[in-house]
Design an enzyme around this catalytic site. Structure first.
Site, PDB file in Angstrom:
ATOM      1  N   ILE A  59      75.898  13.251  40.260  1.00 28.27           N
ATOM      2  CA  ILE A  59      76.421  13.478  41.617  1.00 28.27           C
ATOM      3  C   ILE A  59      77.438  12.413  42.040  1.00 28.27           C
ATOM      4  O   ILE A  59      78.147  12.613  43.019  1.00 28.27           O
ATOM      5  CB  ILE A  59      75.301  13.598  42.666  1.00 28.27           C
ATOM      6  N   HIS A  63      67.598   8.619  30.838  1.00 25.12           N
ATOM      7  CA  HIS A  63      68.709   9.566  30.902  1.00 25.12           C
ATOM      8  C   HIS A  63      69.878   9.031  30.084  1.00 25.12           C
ATOM      9  O   HIS A  63      70.174   7.845  30.084  1.00 25.12           O
ATOM     10  CB  HIS A  63      69.129   9.868  32.337  1.00 25.12           C
TER      11      HIS A  63
END
Length: 115
Positions: A31, A100
């Site tokens: 994002i 991640h």
């Protein structure tokens, strides 16, 4: 883990722009992208960091890299090059403590570190 942002994305509680979804891996757009292509590739199971994932399930760690390579091709960044990066721990820049893999590309990325 109910307080883990990425676990909540996996569960569909928080929306994300998904670019790949397998039985055990989810990939979605960051994002706050740091490059034109910035995708996060995560295991659906919770592991705090890359070291924990590698110790518990090295094959799953490899699948993250495999999925990232497939995404790099589909995003059109494989030919010119891209960066794969795990941040591990606070000093390593990790902000969400669910492992991640960052896939970054689409522009020259410059030096590895800017300290």
């Amino acid at each position: 883990m109910t307080d883990c942002l990425f676990c909540r994305i996996v569960e569909g509680e928080i929306p994300a722009t998904v670019v790949a979804d397998t039985d055990d891996v989810l990939a979605f757009r960051d994002i706050t992208p740091k490059a034109p292509t910035h995708v996060l590739v995560i295991p659906k199971a919770h592991y705090a960091n890359a070291a924990e994932l590698a110790a518990a399930d090295p094959a799953l760690a490899g699948r993250l890299i495999d999925v990232a390579g497939t995404i790099a091709t589909s995003e059109g960044v494989a030919e010119d090059g891209y960066r794969l990066m795990f941040n591990t721990g606070r000093h390593g820049g990790q902000e969400v403590f669910h492992v991640h893999l960052h896939l970054l590309g689409g522009t020259p990325l410059g030096p590895m570190l800017a300290i």
